[in-house]
Design a protein around this motif. Structure first.
Motif, PDB file in Angstrom:
ATOM      1  N   MET A   1       0.849  -1.192   0.000  1.00 21.05           N
ATOM      2  CA  MET A   1       0.000   0.000   0.000  1.00 21.05           C
ATOM      3  C   MET A   1       0.889   1.248   0.000  1.00 21.05           C
ATOM      4  SD  MET A   1      -3.401   0.401   2.305  1.00 21.05           S
ATOM      5  CE  MET A   1      -2.666   1.037   3.795  1.00 21.05           C
ATOM      6  N   SER A   2       0.546   2.213  -0.862  1.00 19.83           N
ATOM      7  CA  SER A   2       1.400   3.398  -0.937  1.00 19.83           C
ATOM      8  C   SER A   2       1.071   4.367   0.199  1.00 19.83           C
ATOM      9  CB  SER A   2       1.227   4.084  -2.286  1.00 19.83           C
ATOM     10  OG  SER A   2      -0.104   4.489  -2.417  1.00 19.83           O
ATOM     11  N   GLU A   3       2.105   5.117   0.588  1.00 13.79           N
ATOM     12  CA  GLU A   3       1.956   6.127   1.653  1.00 13.79           C
ATOM     13  C   GLU A   3       1.068   7.264   1.160  1.00 13.79           C
ATOM     14  OE1 GLU A   3       3.612   6.634   4.795  1.00 13.79           O
ATOM     15  OE2 GLU A   3       3.845   4.459   4.611  1.00 13.79           O
ATOM     16  N   PRO A   4       0.233   7.871   2.014  1.00 10.83           N
ATOM     17  CA  PRO A   4      -0.485   9.076   1.573  1.00 10.83           C
ATOM     18  C   PRO A   4       0.520  10.179   1.280  1.00 10.83           C
ATOM     19  CG  PRO A   4      -0.773   8.711   3.934  1.00 10.83           C
ATOM     20  CD  PRO A   4      -0.019   7.520   3.407  1.00 10.83           C
ATOM     21  N   PRO A   5       0.219  11.056   0.296  1.00  9.47           N
ATOM     22  CA  PRO A   5       1.182  12.109  -0.027  1.00  9.47           C
ATOM     23  C   PRO A   5       1.390  13.053   1.155  1.00  9.47           C
ATOM     24  CG  PRO A   5      -0.916  12.454  -1.171  1.00  9.47           C
ATOM     25  CD  PRO A   5      -1.011  11.130  -0.478  1.00  9.47           C
ATOM     26  N   GLY A   6       2.627  13.550   1.295  1.00  9.41           N
ATOM     27  CA  GLY A   6       2.930  14.506   2.354  1.00  9.41           C
ATOM     28  C   GLY A   6       2.307  15.859   2.048  1.00  9.41           C
ATOM     29  N   GLU A   7       2.303  16.748   3.063  1.00 13.32           N
ATOM     30  CA  GLU A   7       1.602  18.034   2.872  1.00 13.32           C
ATOM     31  C   GLU A   7       2.289  18.900   1.820  1.00 13.32           C
ATOM     32  OE1 GLU A   7       3.487  19.749   6.990  1.00 13.32           O
ATOM     33  OE2 GLU A   7       1.462  18.973   6.965  1.00 13.32           O
ATOM     34  N   HIS A   8       3.665  18.737   1.659  1.00 19.55           N
ATOM     35  CA  HIS A   8       4.339  19.490   0.595  1.00 19.55           C
ATOM     36  C   HIS A   8       3.826  19.046  -0.777  1.00 19.55           C
ATOM     37  CE1 HIS A   8       7.500  21.215   3.206  1.00 19.55           C
ATOM     38  NE2 HIS A   8       7.588  22.081   2.213  1.00 19.55           N
ATOM     39  N   VAL A   9       3.642  17.718  -0.941  1.00 23.31           N
ATOM     40  CA  VAL A   9       3.190  17.179  -2.228  1.00 23.31           C
ATOM     41  C   VAL A   9       1.778  17.654  -2.518  1.00 23.31           C
ATOM     42  CG1 VAL A   9       2.659  15.059  -3.487  1.00 23.31           C
ATOM     43  CG2 VAL A   9       4.680  15.164  -2.010  1.00 23.31           C
ATOM     44  N   VAL A  10       0.908  17.602  -1.520  1.00 26.93           N
ATOM     45  CA  VAL A  10      -0.488  18.036  -1.687  1.00 26.93           C
ATOM     46  C   VAL A  10      -0.525  19.518  -2.038  1.00 26.93           C
ATOM     47  CG1 VAL A  10      -2.667  18.407  -0.483  1.00 26.93           C
ATOM     48  CG2 VAL A  10      -1.425  16.255  -0.184  1.00 26.93           C
ATOM     49  N   LEU A  11       0.236  20.327  -1.309  1.00 24.20           N
ATOM     50  CA  LEU A  11       0.220  21.769  -1.550  1.00 24.20           C
ATOM     51  C   LEU A  11       0.814  22.086  -2.926  1.00 24.20           C
ATOM     52  CD1 LEU A  11      -0.551  24.508  -0.381  1.00 24.20           C
ATOM     53  CD2 LEU A  11       1.713  24.637   0.638  1.00 24.20           C
ATOM     54  N   ALA A  12       1.895  21.370  -3.305  1.00 27.31           N
ATOM     55  CA  ALA A  12       2.520  21.629  -4.614  1.00 27.31           C
ATOM     56  C   ALA A  12       1.538  21.301  -5.746  1.00 27.31           C
ATOM     57  CB  ALA A  12       3.802  20.823  -4.755  1.00 27.31           C
ATOM     58  N   ALA A  13       0.762  20.213  -5.609  1.00 23.16           N
ATOM     59  CA  ALA A  13      -0.210  19.845  -6.640  1.00 23.16           C
ATOM     60  C   ALA A  13      -1.306  20.898  -6.730  1.00 23.16           C
ATOM     61  CB  ALA A  13      -0.814  18.479  -6.320  1.00 23.16           C
ATOM     62  N   TRP A  14      -1.732  21.394  -5.582  1.00 21.72           N
ATOM     63  CA  TRP A  14      -2.768  22.431  -5.532  1.00 21.72           C
ATOM     64  C   TRP A  14      -2.265  23.706  -6.212  1.00 21.72           C
ATOM     65  CZ3 TRP A  14      -3.614  26.838  -2.028  1.00 21.72           C
ATOM     66  CH2 TRP A  14      -4.943  27.279  -2.033  1.00 21.72           C
ATOM     67  N   VAL A  15      -1.021  24.064  -5.907  1.00 20.33           N
ATOM     68  CA  VAL A  15      -0.428  25.264  -6.516  1.00 20.33           C
ATOM     69  C   VAL A  15      -0.334  25.084  -8.032  1.00 20.33           C
ATOM     70  CG1 VAL A  15       1.709  26.604  -6.710  1.00 20.33           C
ATOM     71  CG2 VAL A  15       0.804  26.033  -4.450  1.00 20.33           C
ATOM     72  N   ALA A  16       0.032  23.864  -8.493  1.00 18.77           N
ATOM     73  CA  ALA A  16       0.142  23.628  -9.945  1.00 18.77           C
ATOM     74  C   ALA A  16      -1.209  23.839 -10.618  1.00 18.77           C
ATOM     75  CB  ALA A  16       0.658  22.218 -10.201  1.00 18.77           C
ATOM     76  N   ARG A  17      -2.282  23.343 -10.005  1.00 21.42           N
ATOM     77  CA  ARG A  17      -3.619  23.544 -10.596  1.00 21.42           C
ATOM     78  C   ARG A  17      -3.944  25.039 -10.636  1.00 21.42           C
ATOM     79  NH1 ARG A  17      -4.942  19.246  -7.332  1.00 21.42           N
ATOM     80  NH2 ARG A  17      -6.059  20.503  -5.803  1.00 21.42           N
ATOM     81  N   ARG A  18      -3.531  25.738  -9.590  1.00 18.80           N
ATOM     82  CA  ARG A  18      -3.844  27.171  -9.514  1.00 18.80           C
ATOM     83  C   ARG A  18      -3.018  28.000 -10.496  1.00 18.80           C
ATOM     84  NH1 ARG A  18      -7.214  28.718  -5.149  1.00 18.80           N
ATOM     85  NH2 ARG A  18      -8.333  26.825  -4.658  1.00 18.80           N
ATOM     86  N   ASN A  19      -1.993  27.390 -11.136  1.00 18.64           N
ATOM     87  CA  ASN A  19      -1.177  28.143 -12.104  1.00 18.64           C
ATOM     88  C   ASN A  19      -1.940  28.459 -13.371  1.00 18.64           C
ATOM     89  OD1 ASN A  19       1.149  28.547 -10.700  1.00 18.64           O
ATOM     90  ND2 ASN A  19       2.148  26.682 -11.423  1.00 18.64           N
ATOM     91  N   ASP A  20      -3.046  27.751 -13.629  1.00 22.32           N
ATOM     92  CA  ASP A  20      -3.824  27.980 -14.845  1.00 22.32           C
ATOM     93  C   ASP A  20      -4.846  29.092 -14.584  1.00 22.32           C
ATOM     94  OD1 ASP A  20      -5.370  28.002 -17.077  1.00 22.32           O
ATOM     95  OD2 ASP A  20      -6.069  25.924 -16.888  1.00 22.32           O
ATOM     96  N   TRP A  21      -4.556  30.282 -15.080  1.00 17.92           N
ATOM     97  CA  TRP A  21      -5.425  31.450 -14.859  1.00 17.92           C
ATOM     98  C   TRP A  21      -6.343  31.681 -16.065  1.00 17.92           C
ATOM     99  CZ3 TRP A  21      -2.749  36.290 -12.309  1.00 17.92           C
ATOM    100  CH2 TRP A  21      -2.042  35.886 -11.168  1.00 17.92           C
ATOM    101  N   SER A  22      -6.353  30.741 -17.032  1.00 16.62           N
ATOM    102  CA  SER A  22      -6.998  31.018 -18.317  1.00 16.62           C
ATOM    103  C   SER A  22      -8.499  31.264 -18.194  1.00 16.62           C
ATOM    104  CB  SER A  22      -6.728  29.875 -19.301  1.00 16.62           C
ATOM    105  OG  SER A  22      -7.207  28.661 -18.766  1.00 16.62           O
ATOM    106  N   GLY A  23      -9.155  30.736 -17.161  1.00 18.00           N
ATOM    107  CA  GLY A  23     -10.604  30.925 -17.006  1.00 18.00           C
ATOM    108  C   GLY A  23     -10.981  32.336 -16.569  1.00 18.00           C
ATOM    109  N   GLY A  24     -10.012  33.091 -16.051  1.00 18.58           N
ATOM    110  CA  GLY A  24     -10.288  34.454 -15.618  1.00 18.58           C
ATOM    111  C   GLY A  24     -11.090  34.547 -14.330  1.00 18.58           C
ATOM    112  N   ASP A  25     -11.334  33.400 -13.684  1.00 20.39           N
ATOM    113  CA  ASP A  25     -12.154  33.411 -12.477  1.00 20.39           C
ATOM    114  C   ASP A  25     -11.330  33.411 -11.198  1.00 20.39           C
ATOM    115  OD1 ASP A  25     -11.211  30.884 -13.071  1.00 20.39           O
ATOM    116  OD2 ASP A  25     -12.931  29.856 -12.169  1.00 20.39           O
TER     117      ASP A  25
END
Ligand SMILES: CC(C)(COP(=O)(O)OP(=O)(O)OC[C@H]1O[C@@H](n2cnc3c(N)ncnc32)[C@H](O)[C@@H]1OP(=O)(O)O)[C@@H](O)C(=O)NCCC(=O)NCCS
Length: 143
Positions: A1-25
């Motif tokens: 069973m794989s380890e749950p991602p650490g908080e750095h990994v979770v936050l980095a993934a969240w930040v990557a999604r937030r890099n897309d500003w194309s929707g203007g919202d």
């Protein structure tokens, strides 16, 4: 069973999604200290409503980095972008009433506590919590 991602990994993934500003919202940033590439947290101006000229603001700082003023400084800078670059009129900020650190961040960033909403948001614990709503107007910020 794989380890749950650490908080750095979770936050980095969240930040990557937030890099897309194309929707203007939304407009979102990683929080970093000046001259230091370490990720401290993230701040976002979201639910941008161009008709109303308003948006919400939210933020999170990694536990090890809290208490050093990172969130309050990031909120002030994001608000300057919202009013100066995006030309918005009002920002609002919601947090659970018991989230005292977030309440302090709002106050330190110049937001006015405008009221308490009863059981207004279901948080990760599955319960609806009362929330404070804070507001900041473009006219509140000295130019
Ligand atoms: C809320 C959060 C972003 C604050 O980040 P931060 O970088 O530590 O914020 P700051 O250092 O700018 O300010 C924190 C303030 O809360 C105060 N604080 C921290 N823990 C506290 C506690 N248990 N009780 C009272 N005040 C507290 C600090 O003393 C500081 O106030 P001060 O400058 O007057 O001393 C961080 O705690 C966090 O990421 N929490 C989880 C996510 C979250 O709640 N996001 C906000 C949802 S709207």
């Amino acid at each position: 069973m794989s380890e749950p991602p650490g908080e750095h990994v979770v936050l980095a993934a969240w930040v990557a999604r937030r890099n897309d500003w194309s929707g203007g919202d939304h407009a979102s940033w990683a929080i970093r200290a000046a001259g230091d590439l370490r990720l401290l947290g993230s701040v976002s101006v979201f639910r941008i409503d161009r008709d109303q000229g308003d948006a919400e603001i939210g933020y999170a700082v990694l536990p090890a980095e809290r208490g050093a003023g990172a969130a309050a400084a990031a909120v002030r800078q994001a608000a300057a972008h919202a009013f100066g670059t995006l030309g918005l009129h009002r920002l609002q900020l919601f947090h659970a009433v018991e989230n005292t650190p977030s309440c302090r961040v709002a106050a330190k960033a110049g937001f006015t506590l405008e009221g308490t909403l009863r059981q207004s948001y279901r948080y990760a614990d599955g319960r609806h919590h009362d929330e404070h709503v804070h507001g900041l107007l473009s006219s509140d910020v000295p130019r």
